[in-house]
Design a protein around this motif. Structure first.
Motif, PDB file in Angstrom:
ATOM      1  N   LEU A 339      74.352  50.189  58.838  1.00 31.33           N
ATOM      2  CA  LEU A 339      75.190  51.156  58.124  1.00 31.33           C
ATOM      3  C   LEU A 339      74.768  51.231  56.654  1.00 31.33           C
ATOM      4  CD1 LEU A 339      78.680  50.322  59.664  1.00 31.33           C
ATOM      5  CD2 LEU A 339      77.403  52.448  59.969  1.00 31.33           C
ATOM      6  N   SER A 340      74.451  50.080  56.063  1.00 30.53           N
ATOM      7  CA  SER A 340      73.950  50.082  54.678  1.00 30.53           C
ATOM      8  C   SER A 340      72.650  50.870  54.569  1.00 30.53           C
ATOM      9  CB  SER A 340      73.717  48.641  54.204  1.00 30.53           C
ATOM     10  OG  SER A 340      74.880  48.082  53.649  1.00 30.53           O
ATOM     11  N   ARG A 341      71.752  50.700  55.530  1.00 20.09           N
ATOM     12  CA  ARG A 341      70.481  51.415  55.489  1.00 20.09           C
ATOM     13  C   ARG A 341      70.703  52.916  55.590  1.00 20.09           C
ATOM     14  NH1 ARG A 341      66.426  47.918  55.755  1.00 20.09           N
ATOM     15  NH2 ARG A 341      64.837  49.443  56.290  1.00 20.09           N
ATOM     16  N   ALA A 342      71.665  53.308  56.435  1.00 23.11           N
ATOM     17  CA  ALA A 342      71.929  54.736  56.615  1.00 23.11           C
ATOM     18  C   ALA A 342      72.483  55.364  55.336  1.00 23.11           C
ATOM     19  CB  ALA A 342      72.901  54.950  57.773  1.00 23.11           C
ATOM     20  N   LEU A 343      73.321  54.636  54.607  1.00 23.77           N
ATOM     21  CA  LEU A 343      74.018  55.200  53.455  1.00 23.77           C
ATOM     22  C   LEU A 343      73.448  54.729  52.121  1.00 23.77           C
ATOM     23  CD1 LEU A 343      77.629  54.884  54.909  1.00 23.77           C
ATOM     24  CD2 LEU A 343      76.306  56.982  54.620  1.00 23.77           C
ATOM     25  N   ALA A 344      72.255  54.145  52.154  1.00 31.54           N
ATOM     26  CA  ALA A 344      71.672  53.574  50.937  1.00 31.54           C
ATOM     27  C   ALA A 344      71.460  54.607  49.836  1.00 31.54           C
ATOM     28  CB  ALA A 344      70.351  52.882  51.271  1.00 31.54           C
ATOM     29  N   ASP A 345      71.055  55.807  50.190  1.00 31.14           N
ATOM     30  CA  ASP A 345      70.758  56.814  49.168  1.00 31.14           C
ATOM     31  C   ASP A 345      72.017  57.344  48.481  1.00 31.14           C
ATOM     32  OD1 ASP A 345      68.066  56.579  49.656  1.00 31.14           O
ATOM     33  OD2 ASP A 345      67.968  58.300  51.009  1.00 31.14           O
ATOM     34  N   VAL A 346      73.137  57.339  49.205  1.00 29.89           N
ATOM     35  CA  VAL A 346      74.358  57.933  48.628  1.00 29.89           C
ATOM     36  C   VAL A 346      75.332  56.876  48.105  1.00 29.89           C
ATOM     37  CG1 VAL A 346      74.239  60.103  49.881  1.00 29.89           C
ATOM     38  CG2 VAL A 346      75.329  58.124  50.963  1.00 29.89           C
ATOM     39  N   LEU A 347      75.155  55.625  48.519  1.00 27.73           N
ATOM     40  CA  LEU A 347      76.005  54.539  48.025  1.00 27.73           C
ATOM     41  C   LEU A 347      75.146  53.371  47.541  1.00 27.73           C
ATOM     42  CD1 LEU A 347      78.748  54.480  50.839  1.00 27.73           C
ATOM     43  CD2 LEU A 347      78.978  55.447  48.538  1.00 27.73           C
ATOM     44  N   PRO A 348      74.206  53.611  46.627  1.00 31.36           N
ATOM     45  CA  PRO A 348      73.247  52.570  46.248  1.00 31.36           C
ATOM     46  C   PRO A 348      73.882  51.347  45.611  1.00 31.36           C
ATOM     47  CG  PRO A 348      73.147  54.427  44.726  1.00 31.36           C
ATOM     48  CD  PRO A 348      74.007  54.857  45.865  1.00 31.36           C
ATOM     49  N   ASP A 349      75.052  51.498  45.008  1.00 30.98           N
ATOM     50  CA  ASP A 349      75.695  50.368  44.344  1.00 30.98           C
ATOM     51  C   ASP A 349      76.541  49.516  45.283  1.00 30.98           C
ATOM     52  OD1 ASP A 349      74.623  51.058  41.877  1.00 30.98           O
ATOM     53  OD2 ASP A 349      76.278  52.440  41.431  1.00 30.98           O
ATOM     54  N   ARG A 350      76.662  49.945  46.551  1.00 30.18           N
ATOM     55  CA  ARG A 350      77.524  49.216  47.484  1.00 30.18           C
ATOM     56  C   ARG A 350      76.772  48.651  48.682  1.00 30.18           C
ATOM     57  NH1 ARG A 350      83.336  52.480  47.746  1.00 30.18           N
ATOM     58  NH2 ARG A 350      83.752  52.366  45.506  1.00 30.18           N
ATOM     59  N   VAL A 351      75.594  49.155  48.964  1.00 32.26           N
ATOM     60  CA  VAL A 351      74.862  48.699  50.142  1.00 32.26           C
ATOM     61  C   VAL A 351      74.175  47.371  49.854  1.00 32.26           C
ATOM     62  CG1 VAL A 351      74.506  51.043  50.971  1.00 32.26           C
ATOM     63  CG2 VAL A 351      72.766  49.965  49.504  1.00 32.26           C
ATOM     64  N   SER A 352      73.741  46.708  50.909  1.00 30.47           N
ATOM     65  CA  SER A 352      72.986  45.461  50.758  1.00 30.47           C
ATOM     66  C   SER A 352      71.922  45.391  51.832  1.00 30.47           C
ATOM     67  CB  SER A 352      73.914  44.246  50.849  1.00 30.47           C
ATOM     68  OG  SER A 352      74.574  44.206  52.088  1.00 30.47           O
ATOM     69  N   ALA A 353      70.878  44.620  51.553  1.00 30.51           N
ATOM     70  CA  ALA A 353      69.807  44.412  52.522  1.00 30.51           C
ATOM     71  C   ALA A 353      70.311  43.529  53.658  1.00 30.51           C
ATOM     72  CB  ALA A 353      68.609  43.759  51.830  1.00 30.51           C
ATOM     73  N   ALA A 354      69.545  43.481  54.730  1.00 33.89           N
ATOM     74  CA  ALA A 354      69.944  42.722  55.916  1.00 33.89           C
ATOM     75  C   ALA A 354      69.984  41.227  55.630  1.00 33.89           C
ATOM     76  CB  ALA A 354      68.981  43.006  57.068  1.00 33.89           C
ATOM     77  N   ALA A 355      70.921  40.557  56.264  1.00 31.77           N
ATOM     78  CA  ALA A 355      71.019  39.104  56.142  1.00 31.77           C
ATOM     79  C   ALA A 355      70.004  38.433  57.049  1.00 31.77           C
ATOM     80  CB  ALA A 355      72.426  38.643  56.518  1.00 31.77           C
ATOM     81  N   GLY A 356      69.637  37.211  56.675  1.00 34.51           N
ATOM     82  CA  GLY A 356      68.740  36.445  57.521  1.00 34.51           C
ATOM     83  C   GLY A 356      69.355  36.179  58.880  1.00 34.51           C
ATOM     84  N   THR A 357      70.613  35.807  58.913  1.00 32.41           N
ATOM     85  CA  THR A 357      71.292  35.568  60.188  1.00 32.41           C
ATOM     86  C   THR A 357      72.778  35.810  59.995  1.00 32.41           C
ATOM     87  OG1 THR A 357      71.791  33.256  59.686  1.00 32.41           O
ATOM     88  CG2 THR A 357      69.729  33.691  60.827  1.00 32.41           C
ATOM     89  N   PRO A 358      73.479  36.051  61.090  1.00 31.15           N
ATOM     90  CA  PRO A 358      74.924  35.847  61.033  1.00 31.15           C
ATOM     91  C   PRO A 358      75.169  34.344  60.908  1.00 31.15           C
ATOM     92  CG  PRO A 358      74.243  36.388  63.277  1.00 31.15           C
ATOM     93  CD  PRO A 358      73.034  36.532  62.408  1.00 31.15           C
ATOM     94  N   PHE A 359      74.654  33.562  61.801  1.00 32.09           N
ATOM     95  CA  PHE A 359      74.583  32.106  61.769  1.00 32.09           C
ATOM     96  C   PHE A 359      73.872  31.685  63.049  1.00 32.09           C
ATOM     97  CE2 PHE A 359      78.620  33.451  63.518  1.00 32.09           C
ATOM     98  CZ  PHE A 359      78.775  32.711  64.679  1.00 32.09           C
ATOM     99  N   TRP A 360      73.117  30.619  62.965  1.00 39.35           N
ATOM    100  CA  TRP A 360      72.512  30.049  64.173  1.00 39.35           C
ATOM    101  C   TRP A 360      73.480  29.028  64.759  1.00 39.35           C
ATOM    102  CZ3 TRP A 360      66.571  28.755  63.727  1.00 39.35           C
ATOM    103  CH2 TRP A 360      65.850  29.959  63.575  1.00 39.35           C
ATOM    104  N   VAL A 361      73.523  28.981  66.070  1.00 34.03           N
ATOM    105  CA  VAL A 361      74.414  28.056  66.768  1.00 34.03           C
ATOM    106  C   VAL A 361      73.581  27.090  67.600  1.00 34.03           C
ATOM    107  CG1 VAL A 361      76.214  27.827  68.527  1.00 34.03           C
ATOM    108  CG2 VAL A 361      76.325  29.692  66.862  1.00 34.03           C
ATOM    109  N   VAL A 362      73.935  25.824  67.513  1.00 37.99           N
ATOM    110  CA  VAL A 362      73.379  24.809  68.401  1.00 37.99           C
ATOM    111  C   VAL A 362      74.558  24.179  69.140  1.00 37.99           C
ATOM    112  CG1 VAL A 362      72.027  22.692  68.602  1.00 37.99           C
ATOM    113  CG2 VAL A 362      71.478  24.360  66.814  1.00 37.99           C
TER     114      VAL A 362
END
Length: 512
Positions: A339-362
């Motif tokens: 969603l951030s990638r889709a709206l990056a041009d119109v909401l540049p101050d609110r979007v963020s790049a992708a996270a490395g993970t949600p979390f890894w589980v063992v």
């Protein structure tokens, strides 16, 4: 009759939020599972008499507060509102009723006043075990994944349902832990019910339906105003994921028209044969991702979704057919990023790049002299960067599950944490760098092989940067120096064997 000026609305709103916060404090203090107590895998909420979300605990796992209202409404419809009595607690872990996946249990308690339901309080937590493959992504249908509890009364008129407890205990590996978590949910709801009742007792003129209307209307107005600032048009993006049997892609298109918005996932990969599909979490993380982009300063409630239509093609990774395996629904965690990638041009101050993970589980399971044990350990990758903000190291996004502390890892299972460190420079480059991942080495100290389940992401597909930022470093999963062939699979972990995890870095933002 309450006079709803701005100050009164704020006071009532904050008092209701404090109810959810106090419920969470009880759940955190009384839960048996480390994934709840230490990793914060829980949510608490107050809902209206119709089952709409009114307020949530501020540190709730976002997907839970995006799905709890639908689950509570489905349970009430199944059991019949007319069959509910004071002192009842209803619950389910079934995805058929809007629950996230089988390890999560949703419990709700009706709040009665003058013989009618005026609200519900609800809590959710991740159980230590649910039988079957539990956390595993390798199940091929819902029936392999574990014990499924349809909507039932956990407590009926104040009396615990002994039969339900016996059946649940007989289907899990660590019944004392699981029933302890069930009791923690019941205790949290009991406090919530008392607090809502006390709020109404303190103000005879307060009507919760009226309060809910003002609270949700205020949120709706703020969200509509934010949407209206975006130029009408079509905004699209996609993001690639490791998948299981094959790589997967999430595709989104966002249509903005006036002060409303349509989010469509047409083009997303077909559903998986295995348990990485997402059902209700698709809606939960869409809701959360848009909340961050449109009205991040407002507490979440049902009003935020009124201006937004969500369409998800049936049979896709994000809307699988009934009985599909969904336990490892990691792909849904990528929804805020796309969603951030889709709206990056119109909401540049609110979007963020992708996270490395949600979390890894063992997940580590085995037998000790005292009986079987099951431990869930969480390890985060780096957060994605945003304009003006570098990503934090080892911070789970969008799920806010915490890293499992070393002391808890070693106390929950016969495991030595040989080393744990931040992988410096693993975040993507950019004007603002992505957050770094971490490296953790675990050594088995058990005298017999252990059953270990891995849930990982971004080993094959790194977290992409945004607005010219670089990708984060991909993850690494090895056992005794060799790459694990199925990083969402299962191994027999031999005594003295060594697991090495290097969680992925987050994407960077902006060209340097």
């Amino acid at each position: 009759m309450t006079q709803w000026d701005a100050a009164t609305l704020q006071i009532v709103w904050q008092r209701l939020i404090s109810v959810a916060d106090e419920m969470a404090a009880v759940l955190l203090r009384t839960a048996f599972s480390s994934v709840v107590r230490e990793s914060n895998d829980l949510a608490c909420a107050v809902l209206t008499a119709r089952g709409d979300l009114l307020v949530e605990y501020g540190r709730s796992v976002p997907v839970f507060t995006g799905t709890v209202a639908g689950t509570v409404r489905a349970m009430v419809a199944e059991l019949g509102e007319h069959n509910l009595r004071p002192g009842d607690v209803i619950a389910t872990n079934s995805p058929r009723y809007g629950n996230t996946h089988l390890p999560d249990l949703t419990a709700a308690t009706p709040v009665f006043r003058d013989g009618r339901i005026v609200a519900y309080v609800a809590s959710i937590c991740h159980l230590s075990d649910i039988g079957g493959t539990s956390e595993g992504a390798f199940a091929q249908d819902a029936f392999e994944e574990g014990f499924c509890l349809p909507p039932v009364k956990l407590v009926e008129a104040g009396v615990p349902n002994a039969l339900v407890r016996r059946i649940l205990a007989a289907n899990v590996r660590v019944p004392a832990q699981v029933l302890g978590d069930v009791d923690a949910l019941i205790a949290a709801n009991a406090l919530g019910e008392r607090r809502v009742t006390a709020l109404l007792d303190s103000d005879a003129g307060l009507d919760l339906d009226e309060a809910a209307a003002h609270i949700c209307d205020a949120t709706e107005r703020a969200v509509r105003a934010s949407i209206a600032e975006i130029p009408d048009g079509h905004y699209a993006a996609s993001i690639d994921l490791d998948g299981f049997e094959e790589p997967k892609t999430i595709v989104v298109s966002v249509e903005v028209h006036g002060d409303s918005m349509t989010v469509d996932y047409e083009g997303t990969s077909r559903q998986s044969t295995f348990g990485i599909n997402s059902a209700s979490p698709t809606f939960g993380y869409t809701r959360y991702g848009l909340a961050c982009l449109l009205a991040p300063e407002l507490p979440n409630n049902e009003g935020a979704l009124r201006p937004i239509a969500i369409r998800v093609p049936e049979g896709s990774l994000l809307n699988p057919r009934t009985n599909a395996a969904v336990s490892a629904n990691f792909p849904a965690h990528a929804i805020p990023s796309v969603l951030s990638r889709a709206l990056a041009d119109v909401l540049p101050d609110r979007v963020s790049a992708a996270a490395g993970t949600p979390f890894w589980v063992v997940g580590i399971r085995g037998e000790k002299e005292t009986g079987p044990f099951a431990s869930l350990l969480c390890f985060n990758g780096g957060q994605g960067a945003a304009r003006g903000q570098a990503g934090y190291a080892t911070l789970s996004t969008p799920s806010n599950v915490s890293n499992t502390p070393v002391e808890i890892v070693e106390s929950q299972a016969p495991v030595l944490v040989e080393s744990k460190s931040i992988v410096r420079g693993s975040g993507g480059e950019g004007a603002w760098r992505g957050g770094d991942g971490q490296e953790v080495a675990l050594v088995s100290r058990h005298d017999a092989p252990l059953d270990v389940i891995f849930l990982t992401e971004r080993i094959e597909h790194a977290a992409p940067g945004l607005a010219g930022g670089g990708d984060g470093a991909p993850g690494v999963l090895r056992v005794d120096g060799g790459d694990v062939a199925e990083p969402k699979g299962r191994i027999r972990w031999a005594p003295g064997s060594r697991i090495l995890m290097r969680t992925p870095g987050g994407g960077g933002y902006g060209a340097r």
